[in-house]
Design an enzyme around this catalytic site. Structure first.
Site, PDB file in Angstrom:
ATOM      1  N   SER A 172       0.834  -1.200   0.000  1.00  0.00           N
ATOM      2  CA  SER A 172       0.000   0.000   0.000  1.00  0.00           C
ATOM      3  C   SER A 172       0.878   1.263   0.000  1.00  0.00           C
ATOM      4  O   SER A 172       1.748   1.404  -0.855  1.00  0.00           O
ATOM      5  CB  SER A 172      -0.968  -0.031   1.187  1.00  0.00           C
ATOM      6  N   ASP A 299      -9.697  -5.899  -4.788  1.00  0.00           N
ATOM      7  CA  ASP A 299      -9.244  -4.816  -3.913  1.00  0.00           C
ATOM      8  C   ASP A 299     -10.232  -3.652  -3.959  1.00  0.00           C
ATOM      9  O   ASP A 299     -10.542  -3.139  -5.029  1.00  0.00           O
ATOM     10  CB  ASP A 299      -7.862  -4.351  -4.379  1.00  0.00           C
ATOM     11  N   HIS A 327      -7.199  -5.917  -0.316  1.00  0.00           N
ATOM     12  CA  HIS A 327      -6.033  -5.031  -0.270  1.00  0.00           C
ATOM     13  C   HIS A 327      -4.917  -5.573   0.606  1.00  0.00           C
ATOM     14  O   HIS A 327      -3.815  -5.025   0.613  1.00  0.00           O
ATOM     15  CB  HIS A 327      -6.466  -3.642   0.237  1.00  0.00           C
TER      16      HIS A 327
END
Length: 347
Positions: A172, A299, A327
Site C-alpha cells: 500500500s 481490492d 487489499h
C-alpha cells in the site's frame, strides 16, 4: 366453569413458562455472543502484542537466522491441486534477505504469516515498524515528512554492511517508503516489490494514487471526516484514521475474521505529511533497480483499474496478479503472495 378456569390457568402457566424460557434463551445467546466477542478481542490483542514484540528484535527484525542447509525446500502451492512442485533453489540467489515494509496504519505485525512461510523456505525476512507505527512510540502528529516516516527503513539500509543487498517489499503506502529508499540507497537493493502499493512516479504524491478512489487532495483535506487534528482544529490536520467499518470494507473484504480482529485493535493513525509529499525520483537511482508489481484483483482500497493504470504509466519489470485477494494479500491470500515472493527472489 371450574374446569375451564383451571384449564386456562394451566395454559397461562405454560405460556408464562415458555415466555420465560425464550427470554432466558435469548439472554444466554446474547451473553454467549458477548463473551465470544470479548474473547476474540482479547485473543486479537494478545496476537498484536506478541507480533509487536517479535518485530522489535535487532534492527526491527522479526526474522530469526536459519542455520544449516536450506537451499532447496518444497512448498505447497494452493493452486497445484495436490501436484508436487519444483524445488525452491536458493543456492545462487543474489540475496536471501527480504525487508517487509507495511502500509498506512499497519505495522511489522501484519506480515506474520508471510514471515513464517519465507523462513520455512530458507529466506531471511525482516519486518520493520516505520516511525509512529506498530510499537514505535513516536506521536504520529509530529511526523512532518516522508523522511521522518521512513527513517527506520533508511537507517536499516544505511547500516547494512558494504556489499550486502536486500529485496524491498512494500505494501500500500509502503510503496512510497520503498521508492524513497530506492532513491537513497539503490546499490543496497536487489529488487523492489510493490504489493498493491503506491508505485509513484517522479513528482507524484502517494495520495495521488488514491485520488480517483477518494477525492482530490484539496477536497479530501477540507471535507474528510476521517482526519485527525493533533495540533488543534485551527491547525492543518495531522493524521488520518478510518472507522472500523470503513477499515473492514476497504481493506479486508476477503480476509479471515481473526486477522480482521487483529488489525482493528492494532492499526494506528496514518500521518498525513508523508502521503501528501511529492517524491523526487531519478532514473540513475530509483530507475536503476528492478521493480515488480503485485496486483490484487478484489481490492476495494486500490481498485484493479487503478493498479492497471499504475503499471501502465510507470512500467515495472514484471507484474503478478492474485485472484480473490483484497487489499491485504498477506491476510487473504498468504500462500499466493508467498509463492510470488519466492519466484521474484529467484529471478
Amino acid at each position: 366453569m371450574g374446569n375451564a378456569m383451571d384449564c386456562m390457568s394451566r395454559k397461562d402457566s405454560r405460556a408464562s413458562s415458555v415466555s420465560r424460557s425464550k427470554r432466558n434463551s435469548k439472554s444466554q445467546r446474547k451473553t454467549s455472543a458477548t463473551a465470544e466477542d470479548e474473547q476474540l478481542h482479547r485473543q486479537a490483542l494478545a496476537m498484536a502484542i506478541q507480533q509487536h514484540q517479535l518485530s522489535q528484535r535487532f534492527e526491527g527484525s522479526m526474522s530469526r537466522r536459519i542455520t544449516g542447509s536450506t537451499s532447496s525446500r518444497r512448498l505447497a502451492d494452493p493452486f497445484s491441486n495436490g501436484k508436487q512442485q519444483a524445488p525452491i533453489v536458493l543456492d545462487n540467489v543474489e540475496t536471501k534477505k527480504l525487508v517487509l515494509v507495511h502500509g498506512e496504519g499497519f505495522g511489522a505485525w501484519c506480515w506474520y504469516k508471510t514471515i513464517t512461510m519465507l523462513e520455512e523456505a530458507g529466506l531471511e525476512p525482516i519486518a520493520l515498524d516505520l516511525t509512529g507505527s506498530g510499537i514505535d512510540t513516536t506521536d504520529t502528529n509530529i511526523i512532518t515528512s516522508l523522511e521522518d516516516y521512513a527513517k527506520p527503513l533508511i537507517n536499516y539500509l544505511h547500516n547494512l554492511p558494504e556489499g550486502e543487498k536486500v529485496i524491498l517489499v512494500g505494501h500500500s503506502c509502503g510503496g512510497a517508503s520503498i521508492s524513497y529508499a530506492l532513491e537513497c540507497y539503490p546499490k543496497k537493493i536487489s529488487k523492489a516489490v510493490f504489493v498493491c502499493a503506491t508505485m509513484v512516479a517522479d513528482g507524484q504524491k502517494p495520495f495521488d494514487i488514491f485520488a480517483e478512489e477518494l477525492a482530490s487532495a484539496e477536497a479530501f483535506m477540507q471535507e474528510s471526516q476521517f482526519l485527525l487534528y493533533g495540533n488543534g482544529r485551527d491547525k492543518p490536520p495531522t493524521s488520518l484514521m478510518f472507522s472500523k467499518q470503513q477499515i473492514k470494507g476497504l481493506y479486508f473484504n476477503q480476509s479471515p475474521p481473526k486477522d480482521i480482529a487483529l488489525a482493528t485493535v492494532a492499526m494506528r493513525p496514518t500521518p498525513l505529511a508523508p502521503i501528501m509529499e511529492k517524491l523526487s525520483l531519478s532514473p540513475g537511482n530509483y530507475g536503476s533497480v528492478r521493480r515488480y508489481f503485485v496486483q490484487t484483483l478484489d481490492d476495494r482500497m486500490l481498485s484493479p483499474d487503478v493498479q492497471e493504470k499504475l503499471v501502465r504509466e510507470n512500467p515495472p519489470h514484471g507484474v503478478y496478479k492474485i485472484k480473490g485477494s483484497d487489499h491485504c494479500p498477506f491476510f487473504s491470500k498468504p500462500l499466493s503472495l508467498n509463492k510470488i515472493l519466492l519466484e521474484i527472489t529467484q529471478l
